[in-house]
Motif scaffolding. Structure first.
Motif, PDB file in Angstrom:
ATOM      1  N   GLN B   8       0.845  -1.200   0.015  1.00 56.16           N
ATOM      2  CA  GLN B   8       0.195   0.116  -0.125  1.00 56.16           C
ATOM      3  C   GLN B   8       0.747   1.248   0.040  1.00 56.16           C
ATOM      4  OE1 GLN B   8      -2.400  -1.038   3.263  1.00 56.16           O
ATOM      5  NE2 GLN B   8      -4.264  -0.074   2.308  1.00 56.16           N
ATOM      6  N   ASN B   9       1.892   1.033   0.669  1.00 55.00           N
ATOM      7  CA  ASN B   9       2.862   2.206   0.913  1.00 55.00           C
ATOM      8  C   ASN B   9       3.274   2.700  -0.623  1.00 55.00           C
ATOM      9  OD1 ASN B   9       3.562   3.948   2.789  1.00 55.00           O
ATOM     10  ND2 ASN B   9       5.049   2.655   3.886  1.00 55.00           N
ATOM     11  N   GLU B  13      -3.153   6.034  -4.079  1.00 55.03           N
ATOM     12  CA  GLU B  13      -4.150   6.124  -3.627  1.00 55.03           C
ATOM     13  C   GLU B  13      -5.212   6.708  -4.940  1.00 55.03           C
ATOM     14  OE1 GLU B  13      -3.503   7.788   0.157  1.00 55.03           O
ATOM     15  OE2 GLU B  13      -5.229   6.420   0.902  1.00 55.03           O
ATOM     16  N   GLN B  18      -2.963  12.176  -5.591  1.00 53.20           N
ATOM     17  CA  GLN B  18      -2.333  10.921  -6.299  1.00 53.20           C
ATOM     18  C   GLN B  18      -1.026  11.058  -6.741  1.00 53.20           C
ATOM     19  OE1 GLN B  18      -4.632   8.411  -8.709  1.00 53.20           O
ATOM     20  NE2 GLN B  18      -2.976   7.835 -10.248  1.00 53.20           N
ATOM     21  N   SER B  19      -0.092  10.115  -6.359  1.00 52.24           N
ATOM     22  CA  SER B  19       1.268  10.418  -6.920  1.00 52.24           C
ATOM     23  C   SER B  19       1.864   9.000  -6.947  1.00 52.24           C
ATOM     24  CB  SER B  19       2.120  11.056  -6.075  1.00 52.24           C
ATOM     25  OG  SER B  19       2.551  10.336  -4.787  1.00 52.24           O
ATOM     26  N   THR B  20       2.705   8.778  -7.843  1.00 52.14           N
ATOM     27  CA  THR B  20       3.443   7.354  -7.992  1.00 52.14           C
ATOM     28  C   THR B  20       4.845   7.349  -7.496  1.00 52.14           C
ATOM     29  OG1 THR B  20       4.255   8.201 -10.191  1.00 52.14           O
ATOM     30  CG2 THR B  20       2.096   6.706 -10.106  1.00 52.14           C
ATOM     31  N   HIS B  21       5.207   6.436  -6.893  1.00 53.69           N
ATOM     32  CA  HIS B  21       6.349   6.169  -5.939  1.00 53.69           C
ATOM     33  C   HIS B  21       7.233   5.597  -6.875  1.00 53.69           C
ATOM     34  CE1 HIS B  21       3.590   6.829  -2.213  1.00 53.69           C
ATOM     35  NE2 HIS B  21       4.141   8.004  -2.804  1.00 53.69           N
ATOM     36  N   PRO B  22       8.640   5.978  -6.749  1.00 49.58           N
ATOM     37  CA  PRO B  22       9.773   5.439  -7.547  1.00 49.58           C
ATOM     38  C   PRO B  22       9.808   4.187  -6.744  1.00 49.58           C
ATOM     39  CG  PRO B  22      10.658   7.353  -6.241  1.00 49.58           C
ATOM     40  CD  PRO B  22       8.969   7.433  -6.233  1.00 49.58           C
ATOM     41  N   LEU B  25      14.124   3.568  -3.407  1.00 53.36           N
ATOM     42  CA  LEU B  25      13.757   5.045  -2.840  1.00 53.36           C
ATOM     43  C   LEU B  25      15.066   5.703  -2.215  1.00 53.36           C
ATOM     44  CD1 LEU B  25      10.971   3.222  -0.123  1.00 53.36           C
ATOM     45  CD2 LEU B  25      10.694   4.955  -2.262  1.00 53.36           C
ATOM     46  N   THR B  26      15.885   5.965  -3.207  1.00 47.87           N
ATOM     47  CA  THR B  26      17.110   6.858  -3.151  1.00 47.87           C
ATOM     48  C   THR B  26      16.577   8.354  -3.595  1.00 47.87           C
ATOM     49  OG1 THR B  26      17.745   6.943  -5.334  1.00 47.87           O
ATOM     50  CG2 THR B  26      18.540   5.221  -4.124  1.00 47.87           C
ATOM     51  N   LEU B  30      14.076   9.829  -5.985  1.00 50.26           N
ATOM     52  CA  LEU B  30      12.785  10.926  -5.563  1.00 50.26           C
ATOM     53  C   LEU B  30      12.698  11.966  -6.571  1.00 50.26           C
ATOM     54  CD1 LEU B  30      10.955  11.672  -3.330  1.00 50.26           C
ATOM     55  CD2 LEU B  30      12.882  13.060  -2.443  1.00 50.26           C
ATOM     56  N   LEU B  31      13.892  12.697  -6.519  1.00 49.15           N
ATOM     57  CA  LEU B  31      13.578  14.065  -7.471  1.00 49.15           C
ATOM     58  C   LEU B  31      13.437  13.510  -8.697  1.00 49.15           C
ATOM     59  CD1 LEU B  31      16.556  15.762  -5.803  1.00 49.15           C
ATOM     60  CD2 LEU B  31      13.941  16.345  -5.308  1.00 49.15           C
ATOM     61  N   ALA B  34       9.865  12.982  -9.478  1.00 50.71           N
ATOM     62  CA  ALA B  34       9.104  14.273  -9.572  1.00 50.71           C
ATOM     63  C   ALA B  34       8.985  14.836 -10.599  1.00 50.71           C
ATOM     64  CB  ALA B  34       9.524  15.175  -8.104  1.00 50.71           C
TER      65      ALA B  34
END
Lengths: 429, 429
Positions: B8-9, B13, B18-22, B25-26, B30-31, B34
């Motif tokens: 879920q993390n 959602e 809403q956003s998609t996560h890389p 997780l460096t 992250l940048l 974005a």
């Protein structure tokens, strides 16, 4: 008891809201009296960028249909309440405010490279370093966690100016404001990513808080503050954070110097020692005796200031309610004392309930001014027993270099025989 | 404990943020992540009358100088939080707000003939009738008296709507808001003009409160309320009253139906019986059993509503913090219970401290939704022992004629298997 003798009741005051009263107090003369006053003034409203003239005043407002409701309300065009702004800060007009809540659009600002434009849809907060599960949180993720709300002040540690008599509370210490903050406890996120109570080798842990602004504002914070009462805040006074206050997400550290409540928060790194950033070495340190420098002075010391009467108002002899604000970063205010004889005698002021932890408290003290020149001042004591110092005590503790941060001296107002109220600049720099 | 499983993390959602996560997780990714999201949306800001486009989002905000401070702050152009307004009222968007303070420009409005334009320089308040010293007070006079501040809710007694599933908390009961009010106690003015505790022949006294609007809004109020906790208010949330809230002066009666807190107050007359005004005969009365009419029903009964999750949000299975507001006009909230199984079982919700007298209280309850269709609801109990009734209990007490005032039933939200949250309109009119 009567606070005005009858004569005063009928005598216009030296006040922008001055009005003349009809001699005969029937309703007819009341309305007649109002009708005889023409309104010429035209000014702008404070809705940013819009010019709204003051509506023509009907002789009898009850004879004209009023304005219907809209999607958002507005200030009265008669009210000019604004922050004094520079390129790097804006100051809350404490002398114009009542109670303890600061309207969000009047909350002070202090930026190191302006207000960034951040899109909440792409906003992310990374928590990494000495954690079990490095994680990136979206704004939606943060809003799903259990939340907390808290009314607390936020003050810049550089919140002190003096040097001339014609200074208002806004100019002397307008870098403090109060809001109801809502967000997720940082301790909840610490448990989520698996931060150990302290680092592996038992040394007290630290975390780095990094902002997404053009200054990449960064501060090292002891882990214990994160476990204690730190909030990852996304709301202020009921609504989303304002852009100037860190939209969409800021760190909020109750009672600590403002710059540590990093705005536009984008990264938290967990480690075992401070990062020695620019903002904790070249900035935000104070000189102390012996030419030493004090670093990581996080707590906001207890402070108070009389906001009425204060420059630029002019008062009349008779009953005056002395009003002000008192606060402490170390807990609750337990005592505010007011002196109306230049510090010879002190009397306990009334505190407005509820008195909240690490929050601005409104104090009040009724005083009958006899017209003689004097000085009025306030001092606060917090639950740790700390009492607000005098300027001389602070200079003595700091030595020659007064630094300029965490300078919270008792502030005195001179009351002149003609009723003018002036700052007492005993402490020229 | 962990509120999200890892998956879920990393899973976006169903949410406007809403956003998609890389995947990795460096900070670099992250940048990078974005930077890959382009922003097309353009909308207006909510500064009345001004069109502000959303600033172009730099790939990296840290590489662009930000906006300097100004005289007043503004909302983020990404935030659309507004009141639903008609010709006579506007409703606070409870589902969009956090904590307990309502921003002053989002406080509900309910007018009987619009918002009058009143000049504070010529404003006067007449207090006369059965008093020793009939007196006219200017705004400056009122501000000189000892002052008091109080955080309290204000609710319109007509604050209830239902009838369809697609209704938000704002539509169902958006005629309640909360502010920190500052002014002079009416009891102080009563002593100033010489009002006796009750009228000459020992009957309980009354006073008439008259507004300066085009409706000349007028209500009869028992003197005891004036002696108890009534405030002549000139400030709200730190600043002067907003025009829509009675600028420059309103009556504020904590815990009593909103219309009795007469706005644009211009006259108080002391007498020994009610005046039987339009607003207490043809309006603001409720039918009760046997075809009788209840008059002078001043107290706001205890009420609560879940503001999240509520229409129009859609939720996902898993941990959900149920959030809402509870209040009582008769004192403090002592208990809020939440049911997540359509009222079969009830669990105690957490109350956000401090719980204040006659004030909105934020309640929260953590719930793990398994994805099955259900109903969630809340009920409040106040310090008098009164518990918020069901719709059926209210209908039974009122008889056929539900009147429409002081209608405070338990509000239930249907949770659909797809996560939609809908009002349960058990109570069509």
């Amino acid at each position: 008891m009567s606070f005005f003798d009858k004569q005063q009741n009928l005598k216009p005051e030296r006040d922008e809201n001055q009005s003349t009263h009809p001699p005969k107090l029937t309703r007819r003369t009341l309305l007649g009296g109002a009708a005889t006053v023409a309104v010429a003034v035209v000014q702008t409203s404070w809705t940013k960028g819009v010019q709204i003239g003051i509506p023509e005043q009907p002789d009898d407002p009850t004879r004209r249909m009023g304005i219907p409701p809209g999607e958002v309300g507005t200030r009265s065009p008669f009210e000019k309440v604004v922050r004094k702004a520079s390129d790097i800060s804006s100051r809350t007009p404490l002398q114009d405010l009542h109670g303890t809540i600061t309207p969000s659009d009047l909350h002070f600002e202090r930026h190191h490279n302006g207000v960034p434009a951040i899109n909440p849809a792409t906003y992310e907060l990374l928590i990494h370093g000495q954690v079990e599960r490095p994680t990136v949180f979206s704004l939606a993720d943060l809003k799903r966690f259990p939340s907390v709300s808290r009314i607390a002040f936020l003050e810049c540690s550089g919140n002190f100016r003096t040097g001339k008599e014609t200074m208002s509370p806004q100019e002397i210490c307008g870098l403090t404001s109060q809001s109801e903050w809502t967000g997720v406890r940082l301790s909840t996120l610490f448990r989520e990513v698996g931060v150990k109570p302290d680092s592996a080798d038992g040394r007290p842990g630290w975390f780095l808080a990094e902002g997404g602004d053009a200054a990449v504002m960064s501060r090292s914070i002891p882990l214990r503050k994160g476990w204690d009462d730190a909030i990852i805040a996304y709301a202020q006074n009921g609504e989303a954070l304002r852009p100037e206050q860190g939209y969409p997400v800021r760190l909020f550290l109750p009672g600590w110097e403002g710059n540590t409540s990093v705005k536009w928060l984008r990264r938290l790194e967990i480690g075992d020692q401070p990062w020695q950033t620019r903002e904790e070495t070249s900035k935000y340190t104070e000189g102390i005796k012996g030419g030493k420098i004090r670093q990581f002075s996080f707590d906001i010391d207890a402070r108070s200031i009389i906001t009425f009467p204060a420059y630029p108002v002019q008062v009349e002899r008779g009953w005056i309610e002395i009003r002000g604000l008192a606060w402490s970063g170390r807990g609750k205010v337990v005592l505010v004392e007011v002196s109306t004889d230049a510090g010879k005698r002190w009397q306990r002021a009334d505190l407005q309930e509820p008195v909240l932890d690490k929050a601005h408290v409104r104090f009040r003290h009724l005083w009958q001014w006899n017209g003689a020149e004097t000085e009025i001042m306030s001092r606060v004591t917090d639950e740790t027993g700390y009492t607000q110092p005098t300027f001389a005590q602070l200079i003595d503790a700091r030595g020659a270099d007064t630094g300029g941060y965490h300078f919270n001296p008792i502030t005195a107002w001179q009351i002149k025989p003609d009723g003018r109220v002036l700052n007492r600049p005993e402490n020229w720099r």
